[in-house]
Design a protein around this motif. Structure first.
Motif, mmCIF file in Angstrom:
data_model
loop_
_atom_site.group_PDB
_atom_site.id
_atom_site.type_symbol
_atom_site.label_atom_id
_atom_site.label_comp_id
_atom_site.label_asym_id
_atom_site.label_seq_id
_atom_site.Cartn_x
_atom_site.Cartn_y
_atom_site.Cartn_z
ATOM 1 N N GLY A 236 0.824 -1.201 0.000
ATOM 2 C CA GLY A 236 0.000 0.000 0.000
ATOM 3 C C GLY A 236 0.855 1.246 0.000
ATOM 4 N N ARG A 237 0.203 2.396 0.104
ATOM 5 C CA ARG A 237 0.913 3.679 0.111
ATOM 6 C C ARG A 237 1.297 4.029 1.537
ATOM 7 N N THR A 238 2.575 4.127 1.788
ATOM 8 C CA THR A 238 3.079 4.365 3.137
ATOM 9 C C THR A 238 2.715 5.770 3.615
ATOM 10 N N TRP A 239 2.240 5.861 4.862
ATOM 11 C CA TRP A 239 1.937 7.160 5.451
ATOM 12 C C TRP A 239 2.140 7.092 6.962
ATOM 13 N N VAL A 240 2.354 8.255 7.552
ATOM 14 C CA VAL A 240 2.738 8.342 8.956
ATOM 15 C C VAL A 240 1.694 9.123 9.738
ATOM 16 N N ASP A 241 1.399 8.648 10.944
ATOM 17 C CA ASP A 241 0.460 9.331 11.828
ATOM 18 C C ASP A 241 1.033 9.300 13.239
ATOM 19 N N SER A 242 0.663 10.281 14.054
ATOM 20 C CA SER A 242 1.159 10.342 15.439
ATOM 21 C C SER A 242 0.014 10.584 16.411
ATOM 22 N N PRO A 243 -0.942 9.655 16.486
ATOM 23 C CA PRO A 243 -2.092 9.872 17.370
ATOM 24 C C PRO A 243 -1.714 9.742 18.844
ATOM 25 N N GLY A 244 -2.247 10.622 19.654
ATOM 26 C CA GLY A 244 -1.974 10.568 21.083
ATOM 27 C C GLY A 244 -1.691 11.936 21.665
ATOM 28 N N GLU A 245 -1.195 11.948 22.881
ATOM 29 C CA GLU A 245 -0.972 13.197 23.606
ATOM 30 C C GLU A 245 0.484 13.641 23.581
ATOM 31 N N MET A 246 0.657 14.922 23.418
ATOM 32 C CA MET A 246 1.945 15.571 23.652
ATOM 33 C C MET A 246 1.816 16.401 24.923
ATOM 34 N N VAL A 247 2.733 16.209 25.855
ATOM 35 C CA VAL A 247 2.685 16.937 27.126
ATOM 36 C C VAL A 247 3.988 17.696 27.306
ATOM 37 N N MET A 248 3.884 19.002 27.526
ATOM 38 C CA MET A 248 5.056 19.815 27.871
ATOM 39 C C MET A 248 4.797 20.430 29.231
ATOM 40 N N THR A 249 5.720 20.175 30.165
ATOM 41 C CA THR A 249 5.548 20.614 31.545
ATOM 42 C C THR A 249 6.626 21.619 31.919
#
Length: 456
Positions: A236-249
């Motif tokens: 298939g066609r390669t693709w990137v995803d980054s689901p989730g939380e980013m936390v900066m404290t």
């Protein structure tokens, strides 16, 4: 929208926040284009398919027979961490190493400069977290960077007064360390990637620690990014995803920003969307943030219920810089700058990624030579490991020292390395000789090795 309670988990809060658009303010509504208007719609088939595979083949990635052969080999690794245990064909690589990719975070560092100059502690987090988000457009590239050779480095200069150095500090497991600074901030990272191969996809967990210190007030910011998923890795066609939380404290005050990266749905729904809040130390929302990691981020002051304050409006804080059209490797202008010797200091370290013969050959389009050089470097690395073990020696990084600190991350514990300052001394020590240096840096032989050739 209801205010998040102190005993309510962040995951539960964001699940509630994203369950229905009716819970968002009008300001939020304007940003979630994936569900409202399908702006910039992109057809994504999570399972892959014939048409996607044909399109990927046309981009020069795989021929069908290569995919079939590689799939047979890779099936035994399903469920495993394949970070450094699998030799990959050079045709899926980009002419850049992971050490260089670490430096891509330096493109929008003017946001950290603004954070350092900012009086408002919450707006400071808006600037700093937008800087952390800005690199995800570059991270969506589906070409694989080269794994660095143990002892390899990357130096960057001539960009906003920033000095950047990264070094490969371990091969098994693969670990890198980086340091950057200018008059406004210092940036320190210890990075150890952990992967899980799932057949036609790969989960990537950032087992690392990222710290930014803003120099004016000594504020220390800690960043925990979301995991990344590479979809349709083989078919298939390669693709990137980054689901989730980013936390900066903000470790100095206890304030923090939590941003939720929406998972991509069918027909591209929700792809690129990022929404969240800046909270004070009492976990009360102060500023809402919304946008797309592929385009821009905006912010707006909010009340304790998370709703925009009357009389305020969304303000853009970051916007993607212009990118080259139809670039072969989907590089940004800054990525090309990173690969260029224009960003290299004079008397470049011989261990620098730019000098790798496999990377250099791939950049020139010679896949055959790139593959041969890659194999040669990997065999040299194995040979050096045998020498080291025979001598009873341990590899010691040059520019970073291992500390006694072991920090927990959501994906495992991490041994922390610290910039030892020797690189700064090295740079300062050769400044006087640079003016008379006429050597061609591109002719320098790549040499990250700890042992001389005669020792083999």
């Amino acid at each position: 929208m209801g205010s998040p309670k102190k005993n309510q988990s962040q995951g539960g809060f964001f699940s509630a926040m994203t369950s229905g658009l009716s819970m968002f303010s009008n300001a939020m509504h304007r940003s979630v284009n994936g569900l409202l208007g399908y702006e910039g719609v992109e057809v994504i088939n999570p399972e892959g398919g014939k048409e996607d595979a044909e399109e990927e083949a046309q981009r020069g990635r795989w021929k069908q027979e290569e995919r079939d052969s590689y799939w047979k080999m890779m099936q035994k690794y399903i469920g495993a961490d394949v970070t450094s245990m699998v030799t990959l064909p050079v045709l899926i690589f980009e002419p850049m190493t992971m050490l260089q990719k670490m430096a891509e975070l330096m493109e929008y560092t003017h946001l950290l400069d603004q954070a350092d100059e900012c009086e408002d502690p919450y707006l400071r987090l808006v600037y700093a977290s937008s800087w952390a988000i800005s690199v995800y457009f570059a991270y969506q590239r589906t070409w694989k960077p080269f794994n660095p050779i143990l002892g390899e480095t990357y130096e960057m200069a001539n960009h906003g007064g920033i000095t950047f150095i990264s070094e490969q500090i371990s091969h098994h497991p693969p670990m890198s360390a980086g340091h950057a600074e200018n008059e406004h901030f210092t940036y320190d990272v210890t990075s150890k990637l952990k992967t899980k191969f799932l057949g036609n996809s790969l989960d990537v967990y950032p087992v690392g620690r990222t710290r930014v210190t803003l120099k004016r007030d000594g504020v220390v910011l800690d960043l925990v990014p979301p995991p990344t998923k590479v979809n349709n890795l083989i078919f298939g066609r390669t693709w990137v995803d980054s689901p989730g939380e980013m936390v900066m404290t903000n470790l100095t005050t206890g304030d923090k920003v939590v941003l939720y990266f929406q998972p991509c749905g069918w027909f591209g729904a929700n792809r690129y969307e990022v929404d969240g809040y800046v909270y004070n130390a009492d976990e009360e929302p102060k500023i809402l943030m919304t946008g797309k990691w592929s385009e821009s981020m905006s912010y707006q002051p909010c009340d304790l219920e998370g709703e925009p304050l009357p009389g305020t409006e969304l303000k853009e804080v970051w916007h993607l810089a212009q990118t080259p059209a139809n670039d072969k490797f989907q590089y940004t202008c800054f990525a090309h700058k990173i690969n260029s010797f224009d960003t290299a200091p004079k008397k470049l370290l011989a261990s620098d990624s730019r000098l790798r013969p496999d990377r250099w050959a791939l950049e020139k389009g010679d896949l055959s030579k790139a593959g041969a050089e890659k194999s040669s470097l990997e065999e040299r690395q194995r040979a050096e490991k045998r020498i080291r073990e025979a001598k009873g020696d341990h590899f010691t990084p040059k520019w970073f020292d291992q500390t006694e600190e072991v920090t927990p991350t959501p994906w495992g514990d991490l041994e922390v390395y610290r910039f030892n300052g020797k690189y700064t001394e090295h740079r300062n020590g050769i400044e006087n000789s640079i003016a008379t240096d006429t050597s061609d840096v591109q002719s320098t032989e790549f040499n990250p090795w700890q042992y001389a050739l005669s020792d083999e």
